[in-house]
Design a protein around this motif. Structure first.
Motif, PDB file in Angstrom:
ATOM      1  N   LEU A  29      13.392   2.393  -5.029  1.00 52.82           N
ATOM      2  CA  LEU A  29      12.886   1.076  -4.627  1.00 52.82           C
ATOM      3  C   LEU A  29      11.409   1.191  -4.249  1.00 52.82           C
ATOM      4  O   LEU A  29      10.991   2.143  -3.604  1.00 52.82           O
ATOM      5  N   SER A  30      10.634   0.207  -4.639  1.00 53.25           N
ATOM      6  CA  SER A  30       9.196   0.215  -4.385  1.00 53.25           C
ATOM      7  C   SER A  30       8.871  -0.347  -3.007  1.00 53.25           C
ATOM      8  O   SER A  30       9.474  -1.332  -2.585  1.00 53.25           O
ATOM      9  N   HIS A  31       7.913   0.262  -2.338  1.00 47.72           N
ATOM     10  CA  HIS A  31       7.474  -0.281  -1.048  1.00 47.72           C
ATOM     11  C   HIS A  31       6.391  -1.343  -1.235  1.00 47.72           C
ATOM     12  O   HIS A  31       6.090  -2.097  -0.321  1.00 47.72           O
ATOM     13  N   GLN A  34       8.125  -5.938  -3.207  1.00 48.79           N
ATOM     14  CA  GLN A  34       9.331  -6.323  -2.472  1.00 48.79           C
ATOM     15  C   GLN A  34      10.193  -7.335  -3.224  1.00 48.79           C
ATOM     16  O   GLN A  34      11.349  -7.527  -2.875  1.00 48.79           O
ATOM     17  N   ARG A  38      15.911  -6.215  -6.255  1.00 50.81           N
ATOM     18  CA  ARG A  38      16.659  -6.568  -5.041  1.00 50.81           C
ATOM     19  C   ARG A  38      18.126  -6.255  -5.298  1.00 50.81           C
ATOM     20  O   ARG A  38      18.709  -6.733  -6.271  1.00 50.81           O
ATOM     21  N   HIS A  60      14.055  -2.600   0.867  1.00 48.53           N
ATOM     22  CA  HIS A  60      12.934  -1.819   0.335  1.00 48.53           C
ATOM     23  C   HIS A  60      12.306  -1.002   1.462  1.00 48.53           C
ATOM     24  O   HIS A  60      12.262  -1.439   2.616  1.00 48.53           O
ATOM     25  N   SER A  68      14.739   3.990   2.163  1.00 50.75           N
ATOM     26  CA  SER A  68      15.209   2.619   2.134  1.00 50.75           C
ATOM     27  C   SER A  68      16.243   2.430   3.223  1.00 50.75           C
ATOM     28  O   SER A  68      16.986   3.352   3.551  1.00 50.75           O
TER      29      SER A  68
END
Length: 81
Positions: A29-31, A34, A38, A60, A68
């Motif tokens: 998951l990307s920081h 956002q 999902r 995230h 995460s």
């Protein structure tokens, strides 16, 4: 055990089942983005005398390299005599 990925990206994320926690583990998951990848997951299982419906929102990370988080909701369905 079902996981739903909304607004999925081509590189995507990876999901592995964690039998001890009875939920999916999510990696990738990307920081910074956002609003992509999902993930909400659902699991139904029997725990002794009760049936449990577990819903998990996979959050995230807040910074690069951070883990995460999850928000877990359990709904217990039991029998009362």
């Amino acid at each position: 055990m079902v996981a739903v990925v909304e607004n999925a990206t081509p590189n995507g994320v990876s999901l592995t089942w964690n039998a001890q926690k009875m939920r999916w583990n999510v990696a990738g998951l990307s920081h910074t983005q956002q609003d992509v990848d999902r993930i909400t997951s659902f699991a139904y299982f029997h725990d002794g005398a009760d049936w449990i419906q577990r819903r998990v929102a996979h959050l995230h990370p807040t910074a690069q390299g951070a883990e995460s988080g999850v928000q877990v909701t359990d709904q217990v369905f039991g029998v009362v005599a």
